[in-house]
Design a protein around this motif. Structure first.
Motif, PDB file in Angstrom:
ATOM      1  N   ARG A  72     -78.595  13.805 -72.239  1.00  0.00           N
ATOM      2  CA  ARG A  72     -80.026  13.836 -71.943  1.00  0.00           C
ATOM      3  C   ARG A  72     -80.237  13.585 -70.473  1.00  0.00           C
ATOM      4  O   ARG A  72     -80.128  12.443 -70.036  1.00  0.00           O
ATOM      5  N   PRO A  73     -80.476  14.647 -69.693  1.00  0.00           N
ATOM      6  CA  PRO A  73     -80.625  16.039 -70.117  1.00  0.00           C
ATOM      7  C   PRO A  73     -79.255  16.658 -70.397  1.00  0.00           C
ATOM      8  O   PRO A  73     -78.233  16.147 -69.944  1.00  0.00           O
ATOM      9  N   ALA A  74     -79.254  17.772 -71.127  1.00  0.00           N
ATOM     10  CA  ALA A  74     -78.009  18.473 -71.421  1.00  0.00           C
ATOM     11  C   ALA A  74     -77.630  19.302 -70.202  1.00  0.00           C
ATOM     12  O   ALA A  74     -78.090  20.428 -70.017  1.00  0.00           O
ATOM     13  N   VAL A  75     -76.816  18.725 -69.341  1.00  0.00           N
ATOM     14  CA  VAL A  75     -76.401  19.346 -68.086  1.00  0.00           C
ATOM     15  C   VAL A  75     -74.924  19.080 -67.872  1.00  0.00           C
ATOM     16  O   VAL A  75     -74.431  17.990 -68.178  1.00  0.00           O
ATOM     17  N   ALA A  76     -74.208  20.068 -67.356  1.00  0.00           N
ATOM     18  CA  ALA A  76     -72.780  19.923 -67.073  1.00  0.00           C
ATOM     19  C   ALA A  76     -72.539  19.806 -65.564  1.00  0.00           C
ATOM     20  O   ALA A  76     -73.350  20.257 -64.754  1.00  0.00           O
ATOM     21  N   ASN A  77     -71.419  19.198 -65.235  1.00  0.00           N
ATOM     22  CA  ASN A  77     -70.915  19.130 -63.855  1.00  0.00           C
ATOM     23  C   ASN A  77     -71.831  18.378 -62.891  1.00  0.00           C
ATOM     24  O   ASN A  77     -71.783  18.596 -61.682  1.00  0.00           O
ATOM     25  N   VAL A  78     -72.644  17.479 -63.440  1.00  0.00           N
ATOM     26  CA  VAL A  78     -73.442  16.605 -62.580  1.00  0.00           C
ATOM     27  C   VAL A  78     -72.501  15.639 -61.871  1.00  0.00           C
ATOM     28  O   VAL A  78     -71.613  15.052 -62.492  1.00  0.00           O
ATOM     29  N   ASP A  79     -72.666  15.479 -60.566  1.00  0.00           N
ATOM     30  CA  ASP A  79     -71.828  14.520 -59.843  1.00  0.00           C
ATOM     31  C   ASP A  79     -72.654  13.434 -59.150  1.00  0.00           C
ATOM     32  O   ASP A  79     -72.128  12.622 -58.404  1.00  0.00           O
ATOM     33  N   GLN A  80     -73.966  13.423 -59.440  1.00  0.00           N
ATOM     34  CA  GLN A  80     -74.824  12.410 -58.840  1.00  0.00           C
ATOM     35  C   GLN A  80     -76.078  12.224 -59.700  1.00  0.00           C
ATOM     36  O   GLN A  80     -76.634  13.189 -60.215  1.00  0.00           O
ATOM     37  N   LYS A 158     -77.724  16.739 -50.580  1.00  0.00           N
ATOM     38  CA  LYS A 158     -77.042  17.931 -50.060  1.00  0.00           C
ATOM     39  C   LYS A 158     -75.631  18.065 -50.639  1.00  0.00           C
ATOM     40  O   LYS A 158     -74.820  17.140 -50.595  1.00  0.00           O
ATOM     41  N   GLY A 159     -75.354  19.241 -51.214  1.00  0.00           N
ATOM     42  CA  GLY A 159     -74.011  19.544 -51.702  1.00  0.00           C
ATOM     43  C   GLY A 159     -73.676  18.987 -53.068  1.00  0.00           C
ATOM     44  O   GLY A 159     -72.550  19.154 -53.545  1.00  0.00           O
ATOM     45  N   HIS A 160     -74.627  18.330 -53.735  1.00  0.00           N
ATOM     46  CA  HIS A 160     -74.382  17.730 -55.051  1.00  0.00           C
ATOM     47  C   HIS A 160     -75.182  18.449 -56.132  1.00  0.00           C
ATOM     48  O   HIS A 160     -76.154  19.152 -55.851  1.00  0.00           O
ATOM     49  N   ILE A 161     -74.765  18.256 -57.394  1.00  0.00           N
ATOM     50  CA  ILE A 161     -75.615  18.574 -58.537  1.00  0.00           C
ATOM     51  C   ILE A 161     -76.167  17.240 -59.013  1.00  0.00           C
ATOM     52  O   ILE A 161     -75.433  16.395 -59.524  1.00  0.00           O
ATOM     53  N   ALA A 204     -83.957  21.286 -69.513  1.00  0.00           N
ATOM     54  CA  ALA A 204     -83.216  21.071 -68.273  1.00  0.00           C
ATOM     55  C   ALA A 204     -83.092  22.382 -67.514  1.00  0.00           C
ATOM     56  O   ALA A 204     -82.813  23.430 -68.094  1.00  0.00           O
ATOM     57  N   GLU A 205     -83.305  22.314 -66.232  1.00  0.00           N
ATOM     58  CA  GLU A 205     -83.174  23.494 -65.382  1.00  0.00           C
ATOM     59  C   GLU A 205     -82.666  23.053 -64.019  1.00  0.00           C
ATOM     60  O   GLU A 205     -83.164  22.086 -63.445  1.00  0.00           O
ATOM     61  N   LEU A 206     -81.661  23.746 -63.518  1.00  0.00           N
ATOM     62  CA  LEU A 206     -81.175  23.466 -62.172  1.00  0.00           C
ATOM     63  C   LEU A 206     -82.052  24.188 -61.158  1.00  0.00           C
ATOM     64  O   LEU A 206     -82.360  25.371 -61.313  1.00  0.00           O
ATOM     65  N   LEU A 207     -82.444  23.454 -60.134  1.00  0.00           N
ATOM     66  CA  LEU A 207     -83.244  24.014 -59.056  1.00  0.00           C
ATOM     67  C   LEU A 207     -82.406  23.977 -57.799  1.00  0.00           C
ATOM     68  O   LEU A 207     -81.900  22.927 -57.402  1.00  0.00           O
ATOM     69  N   GLU A 208     -82.246  25.133 -57.163  1.00  0.00           N
ATOM     70  CA  GLU A 208     -81.376  25.209 -55.988  1.00  0.00           C
ATOM     71  C   GLU A 208     -82.093  24.717 -54.742  1.00  0.00           C
ATOM     72  O   GLU A 208     -83.247  25.076 -54.478  1.00  0.00           O
ATOM     73  N   TYR A 214     -77.988  21.353 -55.962  1.00  0.00           N
ATOM     74  CA  TYR A 214     -78.933  21.605 -57.043  1.00  0.00           C
ATOM     75  C   TYR A 214     -79.484  20.281 -57.545  1.00  0.00           C
ATOM     76  O   TYR A 214     -78.815  19.250 -57.476  1.00  0.00           O
ATOM     77  N   VAL A 215     -80.704  20.333 -58.073  1.00  0.00           N
ATOM     78  CA  VAL A 215     -81.273  19.160 -58.723  1.00  0.00           C
ATOM     79  C   VAL A 215     -81.787  19.572 -60.102  1.00  0.00           C
ATOM     80  O   VAL A 215     -82.109  20.732 -60.348  1.00  0.00           O
ATOM     81  N   ALA A 216     -81.836  18.601 -61.011  1.00  0.00           N
ATOM     82  CA  ALA A 216     -82.367  18.838 -62.353  1.00  0.00           C
ATOM     83  C   ALA A 216     -83.285  17.692 -62.718  1.00  0.00           C
ATOM     84  O   ALA A 216     -83.035  16.539 -62.353  1.00  0.00           O
TER      85      ALA A 216
END
Length: 305
Positions: A72-80, A158-161, A204-208, A214-216
């Motif tokens: 929650r949220p259902a997101v992959a590869n988040v690093d921050q 910058k540079g993170h998801i 959930a939606e990634l915004l570039e 990206y941010v979600a």
């Protein structure tokens, strides 16, 4: 095979941004994913095939290994994770903040604590700053009214998801709108009576970010439970505890009542925040009472360095 990243999924369709381009393709996942009970997620890096270039249609053929996965949220590869608390309206929910931090520590995801609405502050910002700087967390203070803090926040993103998380009404969507320089989410004022945001983020939606990364967004929530941590491993997810773990007199030290406890000694030297420590005790006792852990001896230790 072209590579890309899933930005969002709606109704069984996934929108994939092709690597190295600005092209976005509407894709269906291959049936093998459903057969293997694998659901593509925003943030997934995928290999896909183009079936109609003009209409930007394709199929997802491969999901590359995930570095992390959130529910929650259902997101992959988040690093921050950017955890947002408000200086006021609503007042910080410190237990929720601690639980979110523990979750980030479990998944080895970097954390930024954003103190929003500092123009309304009557002392809460100092409490957050003092308690969590002792734990080594990066803290950014923000105010859209005063237009402060956003330059530093953009550098951190910058540079993170990055996923934004926190209570309803703390201003996550307003922050996203500001850093995106556009109105990306509907926002609502906080109800004076219940101090909760009027809007709910539905998916959930990634915004570039134009400056990289990206941010979600994630739905606001008032409760968040951590029940999958053995009580005798909880200490590992407190960064301010780590220098003292395995240095106490007793190997099975719970850091609550035992003599010769180095964490209690650090607490007495004000090297650990007293209120955060009290919440640790509360969480420890709650976890210890969970049926699958109750009655088990404090016999295993896992230290994260």
């Amino acid at each position: 095979m072209p590579l890309g990243i899933i930005l969002k999924g709606i109704g069984g369709f996934y929108y994939v941004k092709q690597e190295g381009t600005e092209d976005i393709y509407e894709c269906k996942p291959r049936g093998v994913f459903r057969k293997n009970s694998v659901t593509p997620l925003p943030g997934d890096k995928v290999g896909f095939s183009i079936i109609d270039e003009a209409k930007k249609l394709g199929n997802i053929d491969e999901i590359l290994p995930r570095k992390s996965e959130l529910i929650r949220p259902a997101v992959a590869n988040v690093d921050q994770i950017a955890i947002v608390v408000a200086a006021k309206a609503p007042n910080p929910d410190y237990m929720l903040l601690d639980k979110l931090l523990i979750t980030a520590e479990m998944k080895n995801i970097r954390v930024i604590i954003c103190i929003n609405k500092i123009d309304l502050d009557d002392g809460n910002a100092k409490i957050v700053r003092n308690a969590y700087s002792l734990a080594g967390y990066e803290i950014v203070e923000i105010s859209s009214v005063r237009n402060v803090g956003y330059k530093l926040l953009k550098e951190e993103l910058k540079g993170h998801i990055t996923v934004f998380a926190g209570q309803s009404g703390v201003g996550k969507s307003t922050i996203l709108n500001h850093i995106m320089d556009s109105w990306v989410m509907e926002t609502g004022s906080v109800s004076n009576k219940i101090e909760r945001g009027k809007h709910t983020t539905r998916h959930a939606e990634l915004l570039e970010l134009k400056y990289g990364g990206y941010v979600a967004d994630t739905p606001g929530f008032s409760s968040f439970e951590i029940t999958d941590i053995p009580y005798n491993e909880l200490e590992s997810y407190y960064p301010e505890f780590r220098p003292y773990i395995n240095t106490c007199r007793f190997n099975s030290c719970s850091h609550i009542t035992e003599p010769g406890c180095k964490i209690i000694e650090a607490l007495e030297r004000s090297e650990i925040d007293k209120n955060r420590y009290q919440r640790y005790i509360q969480l420890y006792k709650t976890l210890k009472d969970i049926p699958q852990y109750k009655g088990k001896k404090n016999e295993s230790r896992r230290v994260i360095k």
